[in-house]
Design an enzyme around this catalytic site. Structure first.
Site, short mmCIF file in Angstrom:
data_model
loop_
_atom_site.label_atom_id
_atom_site.label_comp_id
_atom_site.label_asym_id
_atom_site.label_seq_id
_atom_site.Cartn_x
_atom_site.Cartn_y
_atom_site.Cartn_z
N GLU A 266 46.41 36.60 49.98
CA GLU A 266 45.06 37.12 49.73
C GLU A 266 44.12 36.57 50.78
O GLU A 266 44.12 35.37 51.05
CB GLU A 266 44.51 36.65 48.37
CG GLU A 266 45.06 37.29 47.15
CD GLU A 266 44.32 36.79 45.90
OE1 GLU A 266 43.11 36.53 45.99
OE2 GLU A 266 44.97 36.63 44.86
N GLU A 320 35.78 46.76 42.52
CA GLU A 320 36.17 46.80 41.11
C GLU A 320 34.96 46.47 40.24
O GLU A 320 34.53 45.33 40.15
CB GLU A 320 37.31 45.81 40.87
CG GLU A 320 38.55 46.11 41.68
CD GLU A 320 39.58 45.01 41.60
OE1 GLU A 320 40.23 44.88 40.55
OE2 GLU A 320 39.72 44.27 42.59
N LYS A 323 34.94 43.67 37.19
CA LYS A 323 35.40 42.31 37.42
C LYS A 323 34.29 41.33 37.06
O LYS A 323 33.12 41.53 37.41
CB LYS A 323 35.80 42.12 38.89
CG LYS A 323 36.41 40.76 39.19
CD LYS A 323 36.67 40.58 40.66
CE LYS A 323 37.70 41.56 41.15
NZ LYS A 323 38.02 41.34 42.58
N GLU A 329 32.13 39.34 43.69
CA GLU A 329 33.46 39.52 43.11
C GLU A 329 33.80 41.01 42.96
O GLU A 329 34.97 41.39 43.02
CB GLU A 329 33.54 38.85 41.75
CG GLU A 329 33.40 37.34 41.79
CD GLU A 329 34.64 36.66 42.33
OE1 GLU A 329 35.72 37.31 42.37
OE2 GLU A 329 34.56 35.50 42.72
#
Length: 504
Positions: A266, A320, A323, A329
């Site tokens: 990641e 997203e 999240k 984030e």
């Protein structure tokens, strides 16, 4: 001027001609992965995602955070490799070979080999988040799961687990990096031995983003900069990503396992954030991720691993919207849910890679004779090695935090830094942080108790601010020590007031 036939067909011309073709085609033969998170209520169905990645992008690997059957079905016969993740809570149960075989039968065999599953990640950042009881079962669970795979007739899927860079005791400079004592011999060495035996990768989550400060922006974002010199290895670094990877490599080498492949599982940069996250911009995200793509397809490796292929997974595929945490984030995505790119970094088929961006400010011209490159960048700044401590583990997380928590930052920026609660942090979160830090963590919480110099104002937020900062300062001023499950952030203004003096 007429050019002779002999000159055109010279060996040098032939070499340059072939090289130019190779370079033009390089993005399509180099492996590029992406983390496919699904914490959104507006995301397209997996079947559309698989078709999009296959037809429109140069991405040929995905990593998912579960064993989602819809995703695994969608990627069948696409030739896109898939890394799946076993939830953290399954680790104790996987020690039982019967359970491990049933897990493989239920979650892997129905989709393999039509879906090109190449790695099973056992949990996510276990050493960062989980209890010692779970940590000590991790390698055994990995071995048992691998045994279950082979007994089921599957011998091409590797088993690994991603780590935050909290596994490092130090990373400044990379040549002197090492793993945390305690984890190094009891967990990481046996794990690396298992990975060597099974030819599996050692997975880490390097996030230069979490070490952001304005003084280091060009170094963090793959922009032109003076470079950073490691006087022990005699290597010069042009970006923070290489610093973190080489710190991992040297830590593995000290244990005798530098032959094990490293995967950057990641890494990424958000394109939007809160008002207290000014580094989260489209330009910065494009610069970091674009620079990373250029690096991946170049095949140049890192200063201590020249020409070594480091398989890398960008975080993440989509923004997203459900999240938890700050706006950052929810805005790590390369694409919006309608498949339009948030910015261009050259991952669409037919696109050119972005050129190296110019520095944020003019680089100073060094006086002659030119000194060794140094600067206020991690690794370059002279000074003592800053030890890293394990990140605080607050009340059990609902699942692996995505993106992963930051790894240790080698050196702080010029000036003082403090750890403060984020504006959106709730009193419940802050009270949990306060209770945790004041219990056997070495923090002197006397100043926030009745009669102490920091007792007033008598609020949870005020008390938590003092205690969070104290923990951050005494544990080495590593950025990952100022996370507290996403409820804290680094600030540069001294919060001291009256008789209440904050540590710095």
């Amino acid at each position: 001027m007429e050019v002779s036939y002999k000159k055109i067909t010279s060996p040098l011309f032939t070499f340059l001609f072939i090289s130019s073709i190779f370079i033009q085609c390089l993005p399509y033969v180099s492996s590029l992965g992406v983390n496919y998170g699904t914490l959104g209520n507006n995301l397209p169905p997996p079947s559309q995602v698989a078709q999009f990645l296959k037809d429109k992008t140069i991405i040929d690997k995905i990593k998912i955070f579960d064993v989602n059957p819809d995703i695994l079905k969608a990627f069948a016969n696409t030739n896109i490799s898939v890394t799946v993740t076993v939830p953290n809570g399954e680790i104790p149960k996987l020690l039982d070979i019967g359970y491990a075989k049933s897990y493989v039968e239920a979650n892997i065999k129905p989709f393999y080999p039509q879906t090109k599953i190449d790695v099973i990640a056992v949990g996510n950042e276990i050493l960062h988040w989980e209890t010692p009881e779970v940590q000590n079962k991790l390698v055994g669970a990995m071995r048992t799961l691998y045994q279950a795979l082979t007994q089921s007739g599957i011998n091409t899927i590797k088993v690994s687990t991603p780590h935050s860079l909290g596994i490092l005791l130090s990373s400044n400079p990379p040549s002197l990096a090492k793993f945390r004592p305690g984890w190094d011999v009891t967990i990481l060495a046996p794990m690396l031995q298992f990975l060597r035996e099974t030819k599996g990768p050692f997975m880490v989550n390097p996030y230069p983003y979490f070490g952001y400060n304005p003084e280091q922006v060009d170094f963090l974002l793959f922009k032109q900069n003076k470079g950073v010199f490691d006087k022990f290895s005699r290597r010069t670094y042009s970006n923070m990503f290489d610093v973190l990877l080489d710190a991992v490599f040297m830590s593995m080498k000290r244990l005798g396992y530098d032959d094990v492949d490293i995967v950057a599982a990641e890494t990424g940069w958000p394109s939007f954030g809160e008002s207290f996250e000014p580094q989260c911009t489209v330009d910065n995200a494009a610069s970091y991720n674009g620079g990373l793509v250029r690096k991946i397809v170049s095949g140049i490796g890192s200063p201590l691993m020249p020409h070594r292929k480091i398989e890398t997974y960008l975080f993440g595929l989509f923004n997203e919207n459900t999240k938890p945490g700050s706006n950052a984030e929810r805005n790590f995505g390369l694409f919006r849910p309608d498949f339009t790119p948030v910015y261009n970094i050259g991952i669409m088929k037919g696109q050119q890679l972005l050129p190296i961006p110019q520095p944020s400010k003019p680089l100073p011209q060094p006086a002659l004779p030119q000194p060794q490159p140094r600067g206020p960048i991690p690794v370059a700044k002279p000074g003592p090695i800053v030890p890293a401590q394990p990140a605080p583990r607050l009340p059990a997380q609902p699942g692996p935090r995505i993106p992963a928590q930051p790894g240790p930052k080698p050196v702080g920026p010029i000036g003082k830094k403090f750890c403060m609660p984020k504006p959106q942090a709730t009193d419940a979160q802050l009270q949990a942080s306060l209770d945790w830090a004041c219990t056997n963590q070495g923090v002197d919480c006397g100043p926030v108790q009745a009669g102490g110099p920091c007792f007033n104002p008598n609020t949870v937020r005020s008390h938590a601010a003092y205690v969070m900062n104290s923990y951050y300062q005494i544990k080495g001023k590593n950025d990952f020590n100022c996370d507290f499950s996403g409820s804290a952030a680094i600030v540069f203004a001294d919060p001291s007031y009256g008789t209440c003096k904050y540590l710095s």
